[in-house]
Design an enzyme around this catalytic site. Structure first.
Site, PDB file in Angstrom:
ATOM      1  CD  GLU A  72      -2.832   1.065   2.501  1.00 20.41           C
ATOM      2  OE1 GLU A  72      -2.789   0.072   3.258  1.00 20.41           O
ATOM      3  OE2 GLU A  72      -3.696   1.953   2.586  1.00 20.41           O
ATOM      4  CG  ASN A  74      -9.429  -1.601   1.678  1.00 17.70           C
ATOM      5  OD1 ASN A  74      -9.034  -2.742   1.904  1.00 17.70           O
ATOM      6  ND2 ASN A  74      -9.271  -0.606   2.558  1.00 17.70           N
ATOM      7  CD  GLU A  75     -10.148  -2.353   6.391  1.00 13.47           C
ATOM      8  OE1 GLU A  75     -10.155  -1.253   6.954  1.00 13.47           O
ATOM      9  OE2 GLU A  75      -9.450  -3.311   6.784  1.00 13.47           O
ATOM     10  CE1 TYR A  96      -3.315  -5.815   9.185  1.00 19.20           C
ATOM     11  CE2 TYR A  96      -5.574  -5.079   8.897  1.00 19.20           C
ATOM     12  CZ  TYR A  96      -4.279  -5.207   8.425  1.00 19.20           C
ATOM     13  OH  TYR A  96      -3.948  -4.724   7.179  1.00 19.20           O
ATOM     14  CD  GLU A 117      -5.944  -4.595   4.454  1.00 20.43           C
ATOM     15  OE1 GLU A 117      -5.795  -4.181   5.620  1.00 20.43           O
ATOM     16  OE2 GLU A 117      -6.391  -3.891   3.524  1.00 20.43           O
ATOM     17  CD  GLN A 153       0.306  -2.431   3.912  1.00 17.75           C
ATOM     18  OE1 GLN A 153       0.968  -1.945   3.019  1.00 17.75           O
ATOM     19  NE2 GLN A 153      -0.772  -1.807   4.399  1.00 17.75           N
TER      20      GLN A 153
HETATM   21  O1  AHR Z   1      -2.899  -2.321   6.419  1.00 19.40           O
HETATM   22  C1  AHR Z   1      -3.195  -1.101   6.990  1.00 19.40           C
HETATM   23  C2  AHR Z   1      -4.664  -0.733   6.862  1.00 19.40           C
HETATM   24  O2  AHR Z   1      -5.430  -1.633   7.601  1.00 19.40           O
HETATM   25  C3  AHR Z   1      -5.253  -0.827   5.485  1.00 19.40           C
HETATM   26  O3  AHR Z   1      -5.020   0.305   4.743  1.00 19.40           O
HETATM   27  C4  AHR Z   1      -6.702  -0.987   5.757  1.00 19.40           C
HETATM   28  O4  AHR Z   1      -7.386  -1.677   4.753  1.00 19.40           O
HETATM   29  C5  AHR Z   1      -6.743  -1.685   7.102  1.00 19.40           C
HETATM   30  O5  AHR Z   1      -7.599  -1.078   7.988  1.00 19.40           O
END
Ligand code: AHR
Length: 556
Positions: free
Chosen positions: A64, A221-222, A292, A355, A405
């Site tokens: 990103e 995205n999201e 995450y 992600e 990432q």
């Molecule tokens: O990876 C960092 C961020 O985490 C990304 O931009 C987003 O999609 C997520 O919230």
């Protein structure tokens, strides 16, 4: 007592890692208990029970325009003294090739929904400077200077990304802007990338006329958050509009919808229900979940900032909390898949986890331009291994994934700054595991004692050994993580339906679980050959505490 509780009790605190149907449990339970003297754990690989092909795309990456992922990570510039290929860091390409990066997602993340692809094409010196999505992030390290990470020079655009993919032998996966551009901008980006040379004005502007075509397209995205703050119903309407007419140019386009935040089943259920009204599943290849592992507060808080821990200086409790958080993805995959199946009855749509990884608080980044940069220890390696093993066990569901990432951000495989370049323990896991790509995942049952720890003053446990197996002809690969900080797990390994001819192994451990690779000491953590052998045809292996292991087995 429910049947599942009974089974869990019957294996004495063991862990079952299998999607096996309940009807097969009785038969299997008889063989679950270790029989080898001294062994407290058992791995049983069922060669007659294939789960599915492990999609190579599970080994994907995410790059990103965030902090130093692009500028200082991938892109060093054509005039740089740092060895580069048309501006792209050569060391990165060389290391990536070794781990077979199947797919790379770009340009975001949240950045995607404020990016205009037209800014990043044409002569580099004519490209505009634009304010980056992340400019006001609260996590910027102190005194971070202005630069392309805050005001994007657009030096790295679509052609550069496609070149990076071509050099790295990876398929491109582009996340399109749904929040602030139109459906027309979307299909014209597809036209720019995929229309054959000589057919369209946009296609003729492409630098590599016969270059890589883009199959995978993320539609936002999201979209529940930074991607527009939509309701699932609103997003479904937008999704249908964006995908209603997109020219193919002979490419088997695969659209990916912006799926849930972790286990948010409501987002999936309401979106799928709305899409179903127009029977629109044909316009969707994948549904992208994000997960995450960040909250190591043991339930003390759910605050996004307060709940995070440090990448290097963590307590035993935080060690186990993080790995437990990561392990939740197993249930999330099953639950999300089941909800998708309520509407998409034949499961045309694949699950994508584009992600995933550990997210720590700021402080361990290698330079102050590295927003969300963090260090990695053996804890991250175990997290990576257990997540990849989970994807293998769900090979029938997960069609693609991307760790967040690639470089200098979150759970990176690489850390760079100017001419300095190192790989992290997570890179080594991808290197050890990439052999699974394209192989047949086999149902694998693992039973082992659960590590116990004190969670917010109370006794707690988490899953013990975690693993998966894949087969290619006579070649069987088993990968296993041991999250226990202290216990070696002596494990009997049984391959049902075949006998073992030979075995060798590779293992990743750390003497100090807080140690990490650094520019000054780049090889603190690296894989080593494992001490493994057959005794009278049977295999017993001692999985070291806090380790990631690969066993390469040749079947007779
Ligand atoms: O990876 C960092 C961020 O985490 C990304 O931009 C987003 O999609 C997520 O919230």
């Amino acid at each position: 007592m429910k049947r599942r509780e009974f089974i869990a009790g019957a294996i004495a605190g063991g862990t079952l890692l299998s999607g096996a149907s309940q009807s097969t449990w009785g038969r299997k339970l008889l063989s679950l208990m270790p029989t080898a003297e001294g062994a407290d754990s058992r791995i049983e690989v069922l060669t007659a029970e294939p789960v599915g092909t492990i999609a190579p795309e599970i080994y994907g990456h995410f790059a990103e325009h965030l902090g130093a992922v692009i500028y200082d990570g991938i892109w060093v510039g054509e005039k740089s003294k740092i060895p580069n290929i048309a501006g792209i860091r050569k060391a990165l390409v060389d290391a990536l090739l070794k781990i077979k990066p199947s797919v790379i997602r770009w340009p975001g993340g949240c950045f995607a929904d404020s990016y205009d692809w037209r800014d990043g094409i044409g002569p580099r010196d004519k490209r505009p400077r634009r304010t980056n999505f992340w400019v006001d992030a609260g996590e910027w390290p102190k005194d971070a200077p202005d630069g392309p990470w805050k005001y994007d020079t657009n030096e790295f655009g679509t052609d550069d990304f496609l070149r990076f993919c071509k050099l790295s032998n990876a398929q491109p996966y582009i996340a399109a802007n749904l929040r602030s551009l139109t459906a027309k901008d979307f299909y014209q980006w597809v036209e720019y990338c995929n229309s054959p040379a000589g057919t369209t004005t946009l296609g003729d502007m492409r630098s590599d006329k016969d270059g890589t075509k883009v199959r995978y397209w993320g539609v936002g995205n999201e979209s529940w958050g930074c991607g527009g703050n939509f309701t699932p119903e609103e997003y479904a309407a937008e999704y249908r509009r964006f995908t209603a007419w997109v020219p193919r140019y002979g490419v088997n386009l695969a659209f990916v919808g912006a799926g849930p935040n972790g286990g948010d089943l409501d987002w999936t259920r309401r979106f799928f229900s709305k899409l179903n009204e127009r029977r629109a599943f044909g316009a969707m290849w994948g549904w992208a979940m994000h997960h995450y592992s960040w909250n190591v507060s043991s339930g003390r808080t759910t605050d996004w900032r307060q709940g995070k821990g440090d990448a290097i200086n963590y307590s035993e409790e935080e060690w186990y909390e993080l790995l437990h958080e990561a392990d939740r993805i197993d249930g999330m995959i099953t639950e999300c898949w089941n909800v998708m199946g309520e509407f998409d009855r034949t499961h045309r749509v694949k699950l994508v986890v584009d992600e995933w990884g550990a997210w720590f608080k700021p402080g361990s980044e290698v330079n102050n331009t590295h927003l969300l940069g963090q260090q990695s220890t053996i804890r991250d390696a175990i997290l990576a291994g257990q997540t990849l093993d989970t994807f293998h066990r769900h090979a029938d569901k997960v069609g693609m994934a991307a760790i967040a990432q690639l470089v200098n951000c979150l759970q990176s495989l690489f850390l760079t700054h100017e001419d300095k370049f190192i790989v992290t323990p997570t890179y080594h896991v991808f290197d050890m595991y990439s052999v699974h790509q394209g192989k047949t995942a086999l149902r694998t049952v693992v039973t082992s004692p659960k590590p116990s720890y004190t969670r917010n003053g109370q006794p707690a446990t988490l899953r013990g050994l975690n693993g998966s197996a894949s087969l290619d002809g006579k070649r069987l690969v088993i990968t296993v993580t041991n999250p226990d900080l202290k216990a070696t797990r002596e494990t009997e390994i049984a391959v049902r339906g075949a006998s073992i001819k030979s075995v060798k192994g590779t293992s990743l451990t750390a003497i100090d679980t807080h140690s990490h690779n650094s520019f000054a000491d780049p090889n603190q953590i690296q894989p080593k050959d494992a001490n493994v052998s057959l005794t009278a045809g049977s295999l017993v292996y001692k999985f070291a505490p806090a380790s990631v292991t690969r066993l390469d087995i040749e079947l007779a």
